[in-house]
Write a protein that holds these residues in place. Sequence first.
Motif, PDB file in Angstrom:
ATOM      1  N   ALA A 141       0.818  -1.204   0.000  1.00  0.00           N
ATOM      2  CA  ALA A 141       0.000   0.000   0.000  1.00  0.00           C
ATOM      3  C   ALA A 141       0.856   1.259   0.000  1.00  0.00           C
ATOM      4  O   ALA A 141       2.060   1.232   0.280  1.00  0.00           O
ATOM      5  CB  ALA A 141      -0.934   0.012   1.211  1.00  0.00           C
ATOM      6  N   THR A 142       0.206   2.369  -0.295  1.00  0.00           N
ATOM      7  CA  THR A 142       0.876   3.672  -0.280  1.00  0.00           C
ATOM      8  C   THR A 142       1.499   3.947   1.081  1.00  0.00           C
ATOM      9  O   THR A 142       2.547   4.596   1.169  1.00  0.00           O
ATOM     10  CB  THR A 142      -0.124   4.783  -0.639  1.00  0.00           C
ATOM     11  N   ILE A 143       0.873   3.452   2.143  1.00  0.00           N
ATOM     12  CA  ILE A 143       1.418   3.655   3.490  1.00  0.00           C
ATOM     13  C   ILE A 143       2.811   3.066   3.591  1.00  0.00           C
ATOM     14  O   ILE A 143       3.753   3.714   4.057  1.00  0.00           O
ATOM     15  CB  ILE A 143       0.482   3.023   4.535  1.00  0.00           C
ATOM     16  N   ASP A 144       2.971   1.812   3.143  1.00  0.00           N
ATOM     17  CA  ASP A 144       4.303   1.194   3.157  1.00  0.00           C
ATOM     18  C   ASP A 144       5.268   1.955   2.261  1.00  0.00           C
ATOM     19  O   ASP A 144       6.447   2.129   2.604  1.00  0.00           O
ATOM     20  CB  ASP A 144       4.213  -0.262   2.691  1.00  0.00           C
ATOM     21  N   GLU A 145       4.785   2.373   1.108  1.00  0.00           N
ATOM     22  CA  GLU A 145       5.642   3.119   0.185  1.00  0.00           C
ATOM     23  C   GLU A 145       6.181   4.378   0.853  1.00  0.00           C
ATOM     24  O   GLU A 145       7.365   4.707   0.746  1.00  0.00           O
ATOM     25  CB  GLU A 145       4.858   3.484  -1.071  1.00  0.00           C
ATOM     26  N   LEU A 194      11.356  -6.506   1.224  1.00  0.00           N
ATOM     27  CA  LEU A 194      10.159  -6.021   1.901  1.00  0.00           C
ATOM     28  C   LEU A 194       9.237  -5.261   0.960  1.00  0.00           C
ATOM     29  O   LEU A 194       8.009  -5.328   1.094  1.00  0.00           O
ATOM     30  CB  LEU A 194      10.572  -5.128   3.074  1.00  0.00           C
ATOM     31  N   LEU A 195       9.810  -4.537  -0.022  1.00  0.00           N
ATOM     32  CA  LEU A 195       9.016  -3.618  -0.834  1.00  0.00           C
ATOM     33  C   LEU A 195       9.057  -3.889  -2.333  1.00  0.00           C
ATOM     34  O   LEU A 195       8.227  -3.354  -3.067  1.00  0.00           O
ATOM     35  CB  LEU A 195       9.478  -2.170  -0.590  1.00  0.00           C
ATOM     36  N   ALA A 196      10.003  -4.668  -2.793  1.00  0.00           N
ATOM     37  CA  ALA A 196      10.065  -4.948  -4.230  1.00  0.00           C
ATOM     38  C   ALA A 196       8.766  -5.600  -4.691  1.00  0.00           C
ATOM     39  O   ALA A 196       8.103  -6.316  -3.935  1.00  0.00           O
ATOM     40  CB  ALA A 196      11.255  -5.855  -4.544  1.00  0.00           C
ATOM     41  N   ASP A 226      20.000  -2.278   0.001  1.00  0.00           N
ATOM     42  CA  ASP A 226      18.576  -2.518   0.294  1.00  0.00           C
ATOM     43  C   ASP A 226      18.402  -3.809   1.086  1.00  0.00           C
ATOM     44  O   ASP A 226      17.650  -3.858   2.067  1.00  0.00           O
ATOM     45  CB  ASP A 226      17.771  -2.621  -1.011  1.00  0.00           C
ATOM     46  N   MET A 227      19.078  -4.858   0.643  1.00  0.00           N
ATOM     47  CA  MET A 227      18.916  -6.169   1.263  1.00  0.00           C
ATOM     48  C   MET A 227      19.445  -6.165   2.693  1.00  0.00           C
ATOM     49  O   MET A 227      18.771  -6.632   3.631  1.00  0.00           O
ATOM     50  CB  MET A 227      19.648  -7.225   0.432  1.00  0.00           C
ATOM     51  N   LEU A 228      20.658  -5.657   2.891  1.00  0.00           N
ATOM     52  CA  LEU A 228      21.263  -5.674   4.224  1.00  0.00           C
ATOM     53  C   LEU A 228      20.488  -4.802   5.206  1.00  0.00           C
ATOM     54  O   LEU A 228      20.278  -5.187   6.363  1.00  0.00           O
ATOM     55  CB  LEU A 228      22.720  -5.210   4.146  1.00  0.00           C
ATOM     56  N   LEU A 229      20.058  -3.646   4.745  1.00  0.00           N
ATOM     57  CA  LEU A 229      19.317  -2.748   5.629  1.00  0.00           C
ATOM     58  C   LEU A 229      17.993  -3.383   6.052  1.00  0.00           C
ATOM     59  O   LEU A 229      17.580  -3.288   7.219  1.00  0.00           O
ATOM     60  CB  LEU A 229      19.075  -1.413   4.928  1.00  0.00           C
ATOM     61  N   THR A 230      17.332  -4.057   5.123  1.00  0.00           N
ATOM     62  CA  THR A 230      16.092  -4.759   5.448  1.00  0.00           C
ATOM     63  C   THR A 230      16.351  -5.884   6.440  1.00  0.00           C
ATOM     64  O   THR A 230      15.629  -6.047   7.432  1.00  0.00           O
ATOM     65  CB  THR A 230      15.445  -5.329   4.176  1.00  0.00           C
ATOM     66  N   LEU A 279       8.373   3.192   4.321  1.00  0.00           N
ATOM     67  CA  LEU A 279       9.533   2.316   4.238  1.00  0.00           C
ATOM     68  C   LEU A 279      10.390   2.492   2.992  1.00  0.00           C
ATOM     69  O   LEU A 279      11.607   2.301   3.045  1.00  0.00           O
ATOM     70  CB  LEU A 279       9.078   0.858   4.338  1.00  0.00           C
ATOM     71  N   ARG A 280       9.774   2.830   1.847  1.00  0.00           N
ATOM     72  CA  ARG A 280      10.572   2.888   0.633  1.00  0.00           C
ATOM     73  C   ARG A 280      11.703   3.917   0.684  1.00  0.00           C
ATOM     74  O   ARG A 280      12.801   3.653   0.157  1.00  0.00           O
ATOM     75  CB  ARG A 280       9.703   3.120  -0.604  1.00  0.00           C
ATOM     76  N   PRO A 281      11.521   5.086   1.306  1.00  0.00           N
ATOM     77  CA  PRO A 281      12.634   6.034   1.328  1.00  0.00           C
ATOM     78  C   PRO A 281      13.910   5.475   1.945  1.00  0.00           C
ATOM     79  O   PRO A 281      15.000   5.895   1.579  1.00  0.00           O
ATOM     80  CB  PRO A 281      12.079   7.190   2.170  1.00  0.00           C
ATOM     81  N   ILE A 282      13.782   4.513   2.864  1.00  0.00           N
ATOM     82  CA  ILE A 282      14.985   3.980   3.510  1.00  0.00           C
ATOM     83  C   ILE A 282      15.342   2.583   3.010  1.00  0.00           C
ATOM     84  O   ILE A 282      16.508   2.269   2.804  1.00  0.00           O
ATOM     85  CB  ILE A 282      14.833   3.987   5.052  1.00  0.00           C
ATOM     86  N   PHE A 283      14.330   1.720   2.761  1.00  0.00           N
ATOM     87  CA  PHE A 283      14.609   0.333   2.371  1.00  0.00           C
ATOM     88  C   PHE A 283      14.586   0.115   0.863  1.00  0.00           C
ATOM     89  O   PHE A 283      14.962  -0.965   0.395  1.00  0.00           O
ATOM     90  CB  PHE A 283      13.607  -0.606   3.045  1.00  0.00           C
TER      91      PHE A 283
END
Length: 481
Positions: A75-79, A91-93, A256-260, A82-86
């Motif tokens: 959802a837009t909420i996750d975008e 998690l988001l792909a 992205d992977m390590l931070l997640t 979380l997307r700005p950092i991950f």
Amino acid sequence: MTAFVPVSLDALPAGAGRLAFVRRILRNPASAVPSEIAESRVYAPSFAKGAFAYVADADVLETVLVERPGDFPKATIDERILRPIFRDGLLLAEGEDWRWKRRLAAPVFSPAAMRGFLPEIVAPFAALTGRWTPSGATVTADISDAMKTATLAVIDRLLFAGRSDIDPERIKRHVDDYLDPVTWVVAYAMLRLPDWTPFPGRGKLLRARDAVRALLADFVRRRRAGPADVDDVCNRLLAAADPQSGRTLTDADMVDMLLTLISAGHETSANALTWAVYCLAEMPQTQERLIAEIDREVGSDPIDQPAVSRLVAVRAFLLETMRLFPPAPGLSRRTLRPETLGGIDLPAGAAVMIPVYAVHRHPHYWERPQVFDLDRFTEGREAAIRRTVYLPFGAGPRICVGGTLAMLEMTAGLATLLQRVRFLTVPGAAEPQLQHRVTLRPRHRLAARVEPRRDRPAAGHPLRVNAPANDVAAAGRRVPE
């Protein structure tokens, strides 16, 4: 006979309006779930106006998470959260980008691959008990901080071989700074305010995002240029390739992977173990049941994979802890096209809010849902639980790739602690408060008394004792059996 009822969150009162909803979102998003969800199981508040609906219906969740996940992306909420950092980690792909990364990562996190890391998982928990009880006296410990320290050490050992060429604690501080004002982002997204709308802490959030990604980018460059003889998860990911396309992870993919992995893998396990210790201290007879199983099956020997598979009650205890305190208390998806879910019409782009915390305590699916009962997950009863009403790691194709590792870490970690210590309540301490900040954590310091065990079996000599048949709470809130 009585049973233990842990602390809980109150649902949003029936008929509450937009202002009350926003206040709940800013304070504790999991407490903003409308109480109407207990009856209808799919509910859209009148003020939502097609923007979102809460879904706690097992059949609808089967559609959204399992049968048609491609029609309900993040959802837009996750975008916005979380997307700005991950960015484009697992998690988001979405779509094919997620599929090839999942195929690449799955062998790295398979049960067989993770078993080889078990000594590295156990060591930080064994060290923790040594720091708690160096003199053999009972001490009062900050359990929240201790579990974060132990699980962060596990991440350091697994991802980076504990080589001190990167500081996981520094990464954690940046991520905490990023997530601190995140409830504002949740509220703005649900109210469809522009993502540039100012809010308290926005500058701190952006600085933390840039700092942590720069820190990891520098590490990935150094690790890729260095020798590949270190066997850790980082090097395994660098060497891995998608078995279908042959694609490998770029430096940006690795960040992205390590931070997640650092954020999700450390925070969720730490919180689940913190709540587990809280429940153990409140249920001494349950704690003795787990200790009896550990002594019977393992004794004082280090926890190994065969031992983990025999710790049935320890595993069940953790599963019930995550039912009552799900590490991720909410998920969200969005509709790609107009949908009718549980009789609620939603336009394209609407948010589908999955209140995991409420689903896990929903009276339609759970008998005495507020009561702690580890036997929900023993004696074959676990098989009767629908996969969409128990969601600590999600469900469907996007179920958490690290779920096996998390269960291995928590089972081995908790068993290692109980080989050496017992947990007791702190007299006069206030009940803990729940705080939802992406994960479900205690709002304040959660303390317990830690008592060294003086009845430990000798190494190599497990005790053969009978565990108590029933668990009876001796402290905390009670309800009649």
